[in-house]
Design a protein around this motif. Structure first.
Motif, PDB file in Angstrom:
ATOM      1  N   UNK A 158       0.831  -1.206   0.000  1.00 39.76           N
ATOM      2  CA  UNK A 158       0.000   0.000   0.000  1.00 39.76           C
ATOM      3  C   UNK A 158       0.864   1.253   0.000  1.00 39.76           C
ATOM      4  N   UNK A 159       0.314   2.318  -0.581  1.00 38.92           N
ATOM      5  CA  UNK A 159       0.927   3.644  -0.553  1.00 38.92           C
ATOM      6  C   UNK A 159      -0.092   4.643  -0.009  1.00 38.92           C
ATOM      7  N   UNK A 215      -3.717   0.439  -2.791  1.00 39.69           N
ATOM      8  CA  UNK A 215      -3.260  -0.837  -2.221  1.00 39.69           C
ATOM      9  C   UNK A 215      -3.660  -1.981  -3.134  1.00 39.69           C
ATOM     10  N   UNK A 216      -2.886  -3.044  -3.063  1.00 34.56           N
ATOM     11  CA  UNK A 216      -3.235  -4.256  -3.793  1.00 34.56           C
ATOM     12  C   UNK A 216      -2.768  -5.468  -2.988  1.00 34.56           C
ATOM     13  N   UNK A 217      -3.536  -6.533  -3.091  1.00 36.42           N
ATOM     14  CA  UNK A 217      -3.231  -7.767  -2.359  1.00 36.42           C
ATOM     15  C   UNK A 217      -4.275  -8.819  -2.676  1.00 36.42           C
ATOM     16  N   UNK A 226      -7.458  -1.387  -4.813  1.00 38.95           N
ATOM     17  CA  UNK A 226      -8.377  -0.288  -4.526  1.00 38.95           C
ATOM     18  C   UNK A 226      -7.643   1.036  -4.402  1.00 38.95           C
ATOM     19  N   UNK A 227      -8.400   2.103  -4.677  1.00 38.15           N
ATOM     20  CA  UNK A 227      -7.926   3.468  -4.548  1.00 38.15           C
ATOM     21  C   UNK A 227      -8.996   4.273  -3.826  1.00 38.15           C
ATOM     22  N   UNK A 266     -12.627   0.234  -6.590  1.00 34.68           N
ATOM     23  CA  UNK A 266     -12.227  -1.115  -6.138  1.00 34.68           C
ATOM     24  C   UNK A 266     -12.365  -2.089  -7.314  1.00 34.68           C
ATOM     25  N   UNK A 267     -11.334  -2.857  -7.545  1.00 37.59           N
ATOM     26  CA  UNK A 267     -11.337  -3.825  -8.642  1.00 37.59           C
ATOM     27  C   UNK A 267     -10.896  -5.182  -8.132  1.00 37.59           C
TER      28      UNK A 267
END
Length: 268
Positions: A158-159, A215-217, A226-227, A266-267
């Protein structure tokens, strides 16, 4: 170069209206930009742009704020104008740690009135828009300071990014409702709606903060990206007249600005 004929479907005797004509705008610019990295962590950048404009045969003369401040400090009373407008910017980005990035920037801005702002003459959706040949160019500056932090937790990356910014405007251009009595007789005779025209706001300031995270996971083996972001604005008319708060053209908060905005994507 831009050439356009102003809309004029609201008057039968439109050829007699002084604002109806073909308009020419010539705009020339040259710019230079440099960027350099130091110590593998610090990046500095800077740029300079020179602009020249000729609006309908008139060369735009612009005040030079920085030079005039120095000139005033040395005893010169008359402001210095120039047909060439210098616009500069500087910025930096430093990698403080492996996942921490700090950035900052300062830049000037300058914008000539568009044909549609200075000379438009049309009616749409119950509003009639009139020309304003006395419209002045818009100028100002902006500054930003922000930090971006990366985190890795298990299989998640995540950032998080947060920044603060301020923008200062002189002669900001906005469309406003106008008093019919201030319009020329030739225009008032053919009025077909609420009158609007572009006008200058002498002093305005917009400042705020912005937060976002990317973030991605995976959740139970299903990939997820998601952003999420949020922005708060404080857009203020610095010439707000407290003694006349009911005037629709005397707002404390600038028109057409959303003070609170949020987004989410969100994807999977």
């Amino acid at each position: 170069m831009a050439r356009g004929k102003t809309f004029a479907d609201v008057q039968t005797n439109i050829d007699n209206v002084q604002f109806y004509n073909t308009r020419d705008i010539q705009n020339y610019a040259a710019f230079i930009q440099v960027e350099k990295k130091f110590f593998h962590r610090l990046t500095l950048s800077g740029g300079l742009r020179l602009e020249y404009a000729n609006l309908v045969g008139n060369v735009v003369e612009n005040t030079l704020p920085l030079i005039n401040v120095i000139s005033s400090a040395t005893g010169h009373k008359n402001p210095i104008n120039s047909p060439v407008t210098p616009v500069g910017r500087i910025g930096f980005n430093v990698q403080a740690t492996e996942g921490t990035f700090i950035r900052g920037s300062f830049g000037q801005g300058f914008r000539y009135p568009a044909l549609s702002e200075k000379y438009v003459f049309t009616v749409r959706s119950g509003a009639q828009v009139f020309p304003n040949p006395d419209l002045l160019p818009e100028n100002g500056w902006s500054a930003e300071l922000g930090i971006k932090q990366g985190l890795k937790i298990s299989k998640w990356m995540a950032y998080f990014d947060i920044s603060g910014f301020v923008m200062r405007y002189h002669n900001m251009i906005e469309f406003e409702a106008v008093d019919q009595n201030t319009l020329p007789d030739s225009i008032r005779q053919g009025l077909h709606g609420i009158p609007f025209r572009a006008q200058n706001i002498d002093n305005a300031r917009i400042m705020g903060v912005e937060f976002s995270t990317i973030a991605n996971g995976k959740i139970f083996g299903v990939p997820l990206n998601f952003l999420i972001g949020y922005t708060y604005l404080d857009p203020e008319n610095l010439d707000y007249n407290k003694s006349n708060p009911s005037d629709p053209n005397n707002p404390k908060i600038l028109k057409y600005r959303i003070q609170h905005s949020a987004k989410a994507d969100i994807q999977t």
